[in-house]
Design a protein around this motif. Sequence first.
Motif, mmCIF file in Angstrom:
data_model
loop_
_atom_site.group_PDB
_atom_site.id
_atom_site.type_symbol
_atom_site.label_atom_id
_atom_site.label_comp_id
_atom_site.label_asym_id
_atom_site.label_seq_id
_atom_site.Cartn_x
_atom_site.Cartn_y
_atom_site.Cartn_z
ATOM 1 N N ALA A 65 0.831 -1.207 0.000
ATOM 2 C CA ALA A 65 0.000 0.000 0.000
ATOM 3 C C ALA A 65 0.868 1.260 0.000
ATOM 4 N N GLY A 66 2.013 1.215 0.676
ATOM 5 C CA GLY A 66 2.929 2.351 0.661
ATOM 6 C C GLY A 66 3.488 2.607 -0.722
ATOM 7 N N LYS A 67 3.821 1.536 -1.447
ATOM 8 C CA LYS A 67 4.299 1.694 -2.821
ATOM 9 C C LYS A 67 3.209 2.272 -3.713
ATOM 10 N N THR A 68 1.973 1.815 -3.498
ATOM 11 C CA THR A 68 0.853 2.335 -4.280
ATOM 12 C C THR A 68 0.632 3.819 -3.988
ATOM 13 N N ALA A 69 0.769 4.205 -2.730
ATOM 14 C CA ALA A 69 0.608 5.618 -2.371
ATOM 15 C C ALA A 69 1.708 6.464 -3.011
ATOM 16 N N GLN A 70 2.934 5.955 -3.041
ATOM 17 C CA GLN A 70 4.026 6.701 -3.681
ATOM 18 C C GLN A 70 3.796 6.837 -5.175
ATOM 19 N N GLU A 71 3.251 5.797 -5.808
ATOM 20 C CA GLU A 71 2.952 5.885 -7.240
ATOM 21 C C GLU A 71 1.920 6.960 -7.522
ATOM 22 N N ASN A 72 0.983 7.149 -6.598
ATOM 23 C CA ASN A 72 -0.045 8.185 -6.745
ATOM 24 C C ASN A 72 0.398 9.534 -6.188
ATOM 25 N N LYS A 74 1.303 10.422 -3.142
ATOM 26 C CA LYS A 74 0.698 10.735 -1.847
ATOM 27 C C LYS A 74 1.657 10.308 -0.745
ATOM 28 N N THR A 75 1.590 10.994 0.382
ATOM 29 C CA THR A 75 2.445 10.641 1.519
ATOM 30 C C THR A 75 1.679 9.875 2.585
ATOM 31 N N ARG A 76 0.386 9.756 2.421
ATOM 32 C CA ARG A 76 -0.445 9.064 3.399
ATOM 33 C C ARG A 76 -1.141 7.889 2.731
ATOM 34 N N ILE A 77 -1.171 6.756 3.429
ATOM 35 C CA ILE A 77 -1.846 5.562 2.898
ATOM 36 C C ILE A 77 -3.336 5.689 3.165
ATOM 37 N N LEU A 78 -4.106 5.645 2.102
ATOM 38 C CA LEU A 78 -5.562 5.724 2.190
ATOM 39 C C LEU A 78 -6.160 4.334 1.978
ATOM 40 N N PRO A 79 -7.432 4.131 2.339
ATOM 41 C CA PRO A 79 -8.068 2.839 2.077
ATOM 42 C C PRO A 79 -8.039 2.462 0.589
ATOM 43 N N ARG A 80 -8.055 3.449 -0.264
ATOM 44 C CA ARG A 80 -7.977 3.202 -1.711
ATOM 45 C C ARG A 80 -6.647 2.536 -2.066
ATOM 46 N N HIS A 81 -5.567 2.978 -1.423
ATOM 47 C CA HIS A 81 -4.253 2.395 -1.693
ATOM 48 C C HIS A 81 -4.184 0.945 -1.196
ATOM 49 N N ILE A 82 -4.812 0.678 -0.052
ATOM 50 C CA ILE A 82 -4.851 -0.698 0.458
ATOM 51 C C ILE A 82 -5.646 -1.581 -0.498
ATOM 52 N N GLN A 83 -6.769 -1.073 -0.984
ATOM 53 C CA GLN A 83 -7.598 -1.831 -1.923
ATOM 54 C C GLN A 83 -6.814 -2.152 -3.196
ATOM 55 N N LEU A 84 -6.144 -1.161 -3.767
ATOM 56 C CA LEU A 84 -5.383 -1.392 -4.995
ATOM 57 C C LEU A 84 -4.240 -2.368 -4.755
ATOM 58 N N ALA A 85 -3.564 -2.250 -3.606
ATOM 59 C CA ALA A 85 -2.443 -3.134 -3.303
ATOM 60 C C ALA A 85 -2.910 -4.577 -3.148
ATOM 61 N N VAL A 86 -4.004 -4.785 -2.433
ATOM 62 C CA VAL A 86 -4.501 -6.149 -2.188
ATOM 63 C C VAL A 86 -5.021 -6.773 -3.475
ATOM 64 N N ARG A 87 -5.775 -6.023 -4.258
ATOM 65 C CA ARG A 87 -6.393 -6.592 -5.460
ATOM 66 C C ARG A 87 -5.386 -6.823 -6.581
ATOM 67 N N ASN A 88 -4.265 -6.102 -6.587
ATOM 68 C CA ASN A 88 -3.261 -6.307 -7.629
ATOM 69 C C ASN A 88 -2.260 -7.406 -7.279
ATOM 70 N N ASP A 89 -2.278 -7.900 -6.042
ATOM 71 C CA ASP A 89 -1.409 -8.995 -5.630
ATOM 72 C C ASP A 89 -2.228 -10.284 -5.641
ATOM 73 N N ASN A 90 -1.766 -11.289 -6.377
ATOM 74 C CA ASN A 90 -2.551 -12.515 -6.561
ATOM 75 C C ASN A 90 -2.824 -13.241 -5.246
ATOM 76 N N GLU A 91 -1.784 -13.411 -4.423
ATOM 77 C CA GLU A 91 -1.946 -14.190 -3.187
ATOM 78 C C GLU A 91 -2.821 -13.457 -2.177
ATOM 79 N N LEU A 92 -2.607 -12.155 -2.006
ATOM 80 C CA LEU A 92 -3.438 -11.400 -1.062
ATOM 81 C C LEU A 92 -4.875 -11.295 -1.564
ATOM 82 N N ASN A 93 -5.041 -11.180 -2.870
ATOM 83 C CA ASN A 93 -6.387 -11.110 -3.433
ATOM 84 C C ASN A 93 -7.137 -12.410 -3.170
ATOM 85 N N GLU A 94 -6.444 -13.541 -3.286
ATOM 86 C CA GLU A 94 -7.089 -14.824 -3.015
ATOM 87 C C GLU A 94 -7.437 -14.957 -1.533
#
Length: 140
Positions: A65-72, A74-94
């Motif tokens: 989620a921190g990497k996703t926030a840096q790509e966007n 942003k300096t703060r991790i938002l729920p949107r960043h957690i959602q994108l991080a989890v759904r883009n990772d195969n194992e966490l998404n499962e």
Amino acid sequence: MGKKTTKSHPGPRKSKSAKADLQFPMGCIYRLLERGNYADRIGTGAAVYLAAVLEYLSAEILELAGKTAQENKKTRILPRHIQLAVRNDNELNELLRCVTIAQGGVIPSGLPELISKMTAPVKPPHQHAQSQEFKVPPGS
């Protein structure tokens, strides 16, 4: 003679989490395992193992989620960043496929044909185009 101390543990007290080199509270997890009626007896190793697993999973999610926030940018991790991080990772998404993340939004997806049409630049109107006003033709 001098006074004898009966202290068995010299120095400051150390928590079970600190002994196991964990950040998650092992004592609290052990208490919840006991009160949850999961089994008649709960060993302390179970609480250590569960605390280690929870710590690893949370560190993995926060790292992505921190990497996703840096790509966007942003300096703060938002729920949107957690959602994108989890759904883009195969194992966490499962693992979290039946979990709804509040304020997470949806994953952008669509047909590539439609996306390319929508993102294509809009052509400016032709310079010699007639205006919308009614013009009387010459000679009338």
